[in-house]
Design a protein around this motif. Structure first.
Motif, PDB file in Angstrom:
ATOM      1  N   ASN A 161      17.708  42.738  -1.435  1.00 25.26           N
ATOM      2  CA  ASN A 161      17.293  43.842  -0.940  1.00 25.26           C
ATOM      3  C   ASN A 161      15.761  43.723  -0.859  1.00 25.26           C
ATOM      4  N   GLU A 162      15.135  44.768  -0.480  1.00 29.88           N
ATOM      5  CA  GLU A 162      13.674  44.666  -0.256  1.00 29.88           C
ATOM      6  C   GLU A 162      12.983  44.329  -1.527  1.00 29.88           C
ATOM      7  N   HIS A 163      13.496  44.388  -2.778  1.00 29.99           N
ATOM      8  CA  HIS A 163      13.154  44.127  -3.991  1.00 29.99           C
ATOM      9  C   HIS A 163      13.380  42.634  -4.650  1.00 29.99           C
ATOM     10  N   SER A 164      14.343  42.153  -3.878  1.00 34.16           N
ATOM     11  CA  SER A 164      15.003  40.966  -4.232  1.00 34.16           C
ATOM     12  C   SER A 164      15.209  39.976  -3.007  1.00 34.16           C
ATOM     13  N   PRO A 165      14.325  39.515  -2.316  1.00 39.41           N
ATOM     14  CA  PRO A 165      14.544  38.593  -1.182  1.00 39.41           C
ATOM     15  C   PRO A 165      15.242  37.199  -1.452  1.00 39.41           C
ATOM     16  N   GLY A 166      15.958  36.982  -0.570  1.00 45.54           N
ATOM     17  CA  GLY A 166      16.800  35.527  -0.671  1.00 45.54           C
ATOM     18  C   GLY A 166      15.905  34.520  -1.213  1.00 45.54           C
ATOM     19  N   ARG A 167      16.439  33.739  -2.182  1.00 49.62           N
ATOM     20  CA  ARG A 167      15.836  32.537  -2.626  1.00 49.62           C
ATOM     21  C   ARG A 167      16.611  31.339  -2.478  1.00 49.62           C
ATOM     22  N   GLU A 168      17.638  31.549  -1.797  1.00 50.08           N
ATOM     23  CA  GLU A 168      18.663  30.192  -1.253  1.00 50.08           C
ATOM     24  C   GLU A 168      18.161  29.485   0.064  1.00 50.08           C
ATOM     25  N   ASN A 169      17.049  29.973   0.501  1.00 45.31           N
ATOM     26  CA  ASN A 169      17.044  29.492   2.115  1.00 45.31           C
ATOM     27  C   ASN A 169      16.347  28.248   1.989  1.00 45.31           C
ATOM     28  N   SER A 170      16.954  27.265   1.288  1.00 41.53           N
ATOM     29  CA  SER A 170      16.657  25.782   1.756  1.00 41.53           C
ATOM     30  C   SER A 170      17.697  24.920   1.627  1.00 41.53           C
ATOM     31  N   TRP A 171      17.589  23.752   2.476  1.00 45.27           N
ATOM     32  CA  TRP A 171      18.778  23.018   2.616  1.00 45.27           C
ATOM     33  C   TRP A 171      19.193  22.535   0.974  1.00 45.27           C
ATOM     34  N   HIS A 172      20.571  22.508   0.755  1.00 44.11           N
ATOM     35  CA  HIS A 172      21.217  22.225  -0.566  1.00 44.11           C
ATOM     36  C   HIS A 172      22.524  21.899  -0.344  1.00 44.11           C
ATOM     37  N   THR A 173      22.939  21.121  -1.342  1.00 48.86           N
ATOM     38  CA  THR A 173      24.327  20.733  -1.667  1.00 48.86           C
ATOM     39  C   THR A 173      24.602  21.507  -3.219  1.00 48.86           C
ATOM     40  N   ASP A 174      25.510  22.440  -3.251  1.00 50.05           N
ATOM     41  CA  ASP A 174      25.868  23.241  -4.513  1.00 50.05           C
ATOM     42  C   ASP A 174      25.866  22.404  -5.700  1.00 50.05           C
ATOM     43  N   VAL A 175      25.450  22.910  -6.713  1.00 49.88           N
ATOM     44  CA  VAL A 175      25.679  22.355  -8.286  1.00 49.88           C
ATOM     45  C   VAL A 175      25.630  21.017  -8.417  1.00 49.88           C
ATOM     46  N   THR A 176      24.612  20.437  -7.986  1.00 49.33           N
ATOM     47  CA  THR A 176      24.382  18.863  -8.408  1.00 49.33           C
ATOM     48  C   THR A 176      23.924  18.416  -9.716  1.00 49.33           C
ATOM     49  N   TRP A 177      23.868  19.772 -10.292  1.00 55.04           N
ATOM     50  CA  TRP A 177      23.377  19.837 -11.884  1.00 55.04           C
ATOM     51  C   TRP A 177      24.477  19.223 -12.797  1.00 55.04           C
ATOM     52  N   MET A 178      25.580  19.561 -12.132  1.00 60.94           N
ATOM     53  CA  MET A 178      26.986  19.470 -12.762  1.00 60.94           C
ATOM     54  C   MET A 178      27.397  18.134 -13.092  1.00 60.94           C
ATOM     55  N   GLU A 179      27.893  17.619 -14.186  1.00 63.80           N
ATOM     56  CA  GLU A 179      28.257  16.236 -14.344  1.00 63.80           C
ATOM     57  C   GLU A 179      29.295  15.658 -13.253  1.00 63.80           C
ATOM     58  N   LYS A 180      30.519  16.839 -13.161  1.00 67.11           N
ATOM     59  CA  LYS A 180      31.335  16.688 -12.130  1.00 67.11           C
ATOM     60  C   LYS A 180      31.205  17.895 -11.101  1.00 67.11           C
ATOM     61  N   PRO A 181      30.399  17.775 -10.031  1.00 72.54           N
ATOM     62  CA  PRO A 181      30.183  18.881  -9.169  1.00 72.54           C
ATOM     63  C   PRO A 181      31.393  19.251  -8.551  1.00 72.54           C
ATOM     64  N   ASP A 307      14.152  16.705   5.193  1.00 75.28           N
ATOM     65  CA  ASP A 307      13.867  16.621   6.668  1.00 75.28           C
ATOM     66  C   ASP A 307      14.913  16.318   7.462  1.00 75.28           C
ATOM     67  N   GLN A 308      15.710  15.375   7.269  1.00 69.92           N
ATOM     68  CA  GLN A 308      16.880  14.863   7.957  1.00 69.92           C
ATOM     69  C   GLN A 308      17.706  16.103   7.985  1.00 69.92           C
ATOM     70  N   HIS A 309      18.130  16.498   6.865  1.00 67.11           N
ATOM     71  CA  HIS A 309      19.288  17.703   7.283  1.00 67.11           C
ATOM     72  C   HIS A 309      18.655  19.067   8.065  1.00 67.11           C
ATOM     73  N   SER A 310      17.403  19.057   8.195  1.00 69.18           N
ATOM     74  CA  SER A 310      16.864  20.227   8.870  1.00 69.18           C
ATOM     75  C   SER A 310      16.999  20.261  10.263  1.00 69.18           C
ATOM     76  N   LYS A 311      17.177  19.027  11.051  1.00 72.29           N
ATOM     77  CA  LYS A 311      17.159  18.599  12.421  1.00 72.29           C
ATOM     78  C   LYS A 311      18.559  19.477  13.205  1.00 72.29           C
ATOM     79  N   ALA A 312      17.989  20.114  14.211  1.00 74.36           N
ATOM     80  CA  ALA A 312      18.826  21.015  15.050  1.00 74.36           C
ATOM     81  C   ALA A 312      20.204  20.462  15.075  1.00 74.36           C
ATOM     82  N   GLU A 313      20.161  19.305  15.517  1.00 73.76           N
ATOM     83  CA  GLU A 313      21.384  18.500  16.177  1.00 73.76           C
ATOM     84  C   GLU A 313      22.584  18.494  15.268  1.00 73.76           C
ATOM     85  N   TYR A 314      22.232  18.544  13.858  1.00 75.35           N
ATOM     86  CA  TYR A 314      23.285  18.430  13.067  1.00 75.35           C
ATOM     87  C   TYR A 314      23.653  19.599  12.412  1.00 75.35           C
TER      88      TYR A 314
END
Length: 323
Positions: A161-181, A307-314
């Motif tokens: 909300n207005e007090h908690s803006p989104g922080r997920e706005n970057s290209w990512h693959t989830d939970v790569t910190w896990m041993e077995k994602p 940068d590669q992930h952010s290209k519009a064609e993909y």
């Protein structure tokens, strides 16, 4: 005629004359190709191979959004496909996720995910338990330790909300910190903003195809360390006690190695595997020798991949609605 109009007319006259000269020159010096097929790679500028990446991935898909077998299966079950990206992203219509008792329908959903990489459903309005039951169709679930859970412990609640803006706005693959994602995530939108709030998804396989050949070759043997530091550091006044942080690190391994490329075990497709927030950007190393690349070389490669992930064609863009 004004001075500006005269300058514009003069420029256009020269521009058109130049275009005619170049057309004549191209016709004069063109080499007849006849039946010889041009090298496809040479048709794309080396500084931007995203078009080539999409073309190669679509070719691997048989130059069609889905296989004939999948299309026939969907028609048989009355499911309609709405494709929102060329190589990824499909909305499945006429599916009720609360009534997934038909094994053939479950098989269709799984097959569509494999072919289209990310899939969507409209107007489902699932309870927490129903959402978890649907997710279990794909395998055992992984609870998320670093966020607020719902009444069902396998639900992660994300509020902004207005007090908690989104922080997920970057290209990512989830939970790569896990041993077995995890295989993936099942998200449901409950409340939508009046404008915006869309989610973008990028085709990691097409992005891999669109890399320069030198980097492709180098990535075959590169891995890096991932961790969950973003969840336990930089909290300011809300910082957790050091004893709690150390306890968490004992319970959940802090710092695991993953390759920068992953090959899907069912489709056989290779894609980029990277999360800029979890990856230690300076940690790349050669898996054949365990030698570090060095901080500068590592960061340069990581930035190019992000940068590669952010290209519009993909990319495909999904506009959320409740449910």
């Amino acid at each position: 005629m004004t001075e500006l109009a005269q300058e514009n007319a003069s420029y256009n006259q020269r521009a058109i004359a130049t275009a005619h000269k170049l057309a004549d020159a191209n016709a004069t010096y063109a080499t007849p190709t006849k039946s010889k097929k041009p090298d496809r790679n040479s048709l794309f500028p080396q500084h931007n191979l995203s078009g080539l990446g999409v073309a190669l991935e679509y070719e691997a898909m048989g130059n069609r959004p889905v296989s004939d077998q999948l299309a026939a299966h969907a028609e048989q079950l009355g499911v309609e496909f709405e494709h929102i990206g060329l190589t990824l992203g499909t909305v499945l219509h006429n599916v009720d996720l609360k009534q997934l008792s038909n094994p053939a329908l479950i098989a269709l959903v799984k097959a569509t995910l494999l072919e289209r990489k990310v899939i969507f459903f409209r107007d489902q309005h699932l309870s927490e338990d129903q959402q978890v039951a649907f997710a279990r169709e794909f395998g055992e679930l992984d609870a998320f330790p670093f966020g607020a859970t719902g009444e069902n412990p396998f639900i992660l609640e994300i509020h902004h909300n207005e007090h908690s803006p989104g922080r997920e706005n970057s290209w990512h693959t989830d939970v790569t910190w896990m041993e077995k994602p995890s295989l993936g995530s099942v998200a449901q939108c409950i409340v939508v903003p009046p404008y915006g709030g869309d989610t973008l998804f990028a085709d990691s396989a097409a992005a891999y195809h669109g890399l320069r050949e030198e980097l492709k070759e180098k990535l075959q043997h590169l891995a890096a360390i991932n961790d969950y530091r973003v969840f336990i550091s930089g909290r300011g006044a809300k910082a957790w006690p050091e004893s709690l942080v150390e306890e968490i690190k004992q319970d959940i391994p802090f710092g695991v190695s993953h390759p920068l490329l992953r090959t899907h075990p069912e489709t056989g497709k290779t894609g980029l595997y990277i999360h800029g927030g979890f990856l230690r950007h300076e940690s790349l190393y050669d898996t054949r020798t365990n030698n570090q690349l060095g901080a500068d070389a590592s960061r340069e490669i990581v930035q190019e991949l992000l940068d590669q992930h952010s290209k519009a064609e993909y990319i495909c863009r999904f506009k959320w609605t409740p449910g």
